[in-house]
Design a protein around this motif. Structure first.
Motif, PDB file in Angstrom:
ATOM      1  N   PRO A 270      38.519  -1.067 -12.997  1.00 65.61           N
ATOM      2  CA  PRO A 270      38.704  -0.363 -14.286  1.00 65.61           C
ATOM      3  C   PRO A 270      37.460   0.409 -14.704  1.00 65.61           C
ATOM      4  CG  PRO A 270      39.560  -2.591 -14.424  1.00 65.61           C
ATOM      5  CD  PRO A 270      38.842  -2.499 -13.106  1.00 65.61           C
ATOM      6  N   ARG A 271      36.287  -0.116 -14.372  1.00 60.57           N
ATOM      7  CA  ARG A 271      35.045   0.594 -14.696  1.00 60.57           C
ATOM      8  C   ARG A 271      34.988   1.949 -13.979  1.00 60.57           C
ATOM      9  NH1 ARG A 271      29.580  -1.351 -16.372  1.00 60.57           N
ATOM     10  NH2 ARG A 271      28.124   0.274 -15.773  1.00 60.57           N
ATOM     11  N   ALA A 272      35.613   2.024 -12.795  1.00 59.90           N
ATOM     12  CA  ALA A 272      35.651   3.278 -12.033  1.00 59.90           C
ATOM     13  C   ALA A 272      36.786   4.198 -12.494  1.00 59.90           C
ATOM     14  CB  ALA A 272      35.807   2.978 -10.545  1.00 59.90           C
ATOM     15  N   GLY A 273      37.591   3.718 -13.470  1.00 61.15           N
ATOM     16  CA  GLY A 273      38.614   4.582 -14.054  1.00 61.15           C
ATOM     17  C   GLY A 273      40.017   4.407 -13.506  1.00 61.15           C
TER      18      GLY A 273
ATOM     19  N   TYR B 140      24.231  -0.736 -11.014  1.00 60.79           N
ATOM     20  CA  TYR B 140      25.358   0.194 -10.865  1.00 60.79           C
ATOM     21  C   TYR B 140      24.873   1.552 -10.343  1.00 60.79           C
ATOM     22  CZ  TYR B 140      28.615  -2.967 -13.207  1.00 60.79           C
ATOM     23  OH  TYR B 140      29.417  -4.039 -13.515  1.00 60.79           O
TER      24      TYR B 140
ATOM     25  N   GLU C  87      37.055  -6.310 -12.634  1.00 66.31           N
ATOM     26  CA  GLU C  87      36.110  -5.652 -13.548  1.00 66.31           C
ATOM     27  C   GLU C  87      35.642  -4.300 -13.010  1.00 66.31           C
ATOM     28  OE1 GLU C  87      31.664  -5.087 -14.487  1.00 66.31           O
ATOM     29  OE2 GLU C  87      32.128  -6.907 -13.352  1.00 66.31           O
ATOM     30  N   LYS C  88      35.321  -4.241 -11.706  1.00 64.74           N
ATOM     31  CA  LYS C  88      34.709  -3.028 -11.137  1.00 64.74           C
ATOM     32  C   LYS C  88      35.689  -1.857 -11.057  1.00 64.74           C
ATOM     33  CE  LYS C  88      30.972  -5.453  -9.990  1.00 64.74           C
ATOM     34  NZ  LYS C  88      29.959  -5.666 -11.003  1.00 64.74           N
TER      35      LYS C  88
END
Length: 365
Positions: A50-53, A254, A47-48
């Motif tokens: 993909p959240r960072a791109g 976050y 999860e983390k």
């Protein structure tokens, strides 16, 4: 043709965020670089990251439980499956170099990469090396560490001491204080205690704060409390009974740069990433190491600071009796806060992500 890097590992924020910091530094130095992450299915990196791109592929790898468990019977099957999948990922992506940051997924990925002749770099965050990194060290091209004295675990000629890579937004949090106060809804004329237990939460810290948060608020202090998933409802119920805007509770934060910016004193576990961030954020800190971390590495991380009078130490087993009194004492003692800030600042390594990224790029033929 653009350069290609695989970064593998995860399981906790302490592995994931250094990996993301290295990736961000690589992108800054070499804008056209292609980066692929490899993690463990079901773990928080899925999860983390993909959240960072960044794109991430998951392996079915799991850890071996220390106690006797039926789950351990599945380990050989999942390891074999992960090795085959790692081979497939490497063959498809064709990386120039593979980076491992610790955690389940870095083992199969770096093992296969090294067998296929791809240069590998290990980043070890802790002052006591993890078992995966110790096993991978013989085949690694370079080993970047956060603490001196790591020759006890790794070949001396491969070691580079750079510190832990952390998010660049933490380097100057002082300038963000006004923004942080507005974001969390706190007042500028009251001291704020920031309590965090790592990305997964911390039982002893949460329970101690739950019992004593009313005392902190009554004493005129503000409390920012990050609980992790398992304790959020209990904390929300406790905070609601206070009927005060001086206590705010979150499952996960976050905006860590703003959390550090608003904090006058921090209570934290002693995971390697947290310790490195606290050094950069220059915060007076009470460290309560998780006593069941492998090889008790959190206590070793904490003692690196305590021995240089850069943090206050409370044993996990003493948290119920000592956390609230210790926090009240430190919040009320600006002279002691300034001493701790002076000493912790000396231990900060703000260029770690860029130094490690440069080593990664040197390995590309």
């Amino acid at each position: 043709m653009s350069k290609r890097v695989i970064i593998s590992g995860g399981g906790t924020g302490g592995h994931i965020y250094p990996a993301i910091a290295i990736a961000n530094a690589l992108k800054e130095i070499e804008p056209g670089i292609e980066i692929l992450f490899v993690g463990a299915l079901g773990k928080m990196e899925m999860e983390k990251v993909p959240r960072a791109g960044y794109k991430i592929i998951g392996l079915p790898i799991v850890g071996i439980k220390r106690e006797i468990s039926l789950d351990n019977l599945a380990f050989p099957v999942k390891l074999t499956s992960s090795l085959w999948k790692a081979r497939s990922v490497i063959k498809d992506f064709k990386p120039d170099v593979a980076v491992g940051v610790g955690g389940f997924a870095s083992g199969p990925l770096l093992m296969i990469a090294s067998l296929l002749g791809i240069p590998t770099l290990i980043q070890e965050q802790n002052s006591y090396a993890g078992i995966t990194n110790k096993l991978l060290a013989k085949r690694a091209s370079k080993i970047c560490v956060a603490y001196p004295g790591m020759e006890a675990f790794f070949p001396k000629e491969k070691i580079r001491v750079y510190g832990n890579p952390v998010r660049s937004d933490i380097v100057d949090v002082t300038s963000k204080r006004k923004e942080a106060l507005a974001y969390f809804g706190f007042q500028d004329d009251r001291k704020t205690l920031f309590v965090m237990g790592g990305s997964l939460g911390a039982k002893s810290i949460n329970e101690s704060l739950n019992a004593g948060i009313g005392d902190l608020v009554k004493a005129g202090y503000q409390v920012l409390w990050q609980t992790g998933k398992g304790f959020i409802r209990t904390a929300q119920e406790t905070v609601s009974t206070l009927k005060s805007d001086a206590a705010k509770v979150f499952e996960f934060i976050y905006e860590m740069d703003l959390a550090y910016a608003v904090a006058d004193v921090v209570v934290s576990r002693a995971g390697a990433l947290s310790v490195s961030e606290l050094c950069l954020a220059v915060k007076p800190t009470i460290l309560i190491p998780f006593p069941f971390a492998s090889e008790d590495h959190q206590t070793k991380n904490a003692m690196n600071l305590v021995e240089q009078d850069a943090a206050v130490f409370i044993k996990d087993s003493s948290a119920a009796e000592e956390l609230i009194p210790g926090a009240l004492t430190l919040l009320g003692d600006e002279k002691r806060q300034n001493e701790l800030k002076t000493n912790i600042k000396k231990l900060a390594k703000p260029t770690a992500a860029y130094d490690i990224a440069a080593e990664v790029l040197k390995l590309i033929k």
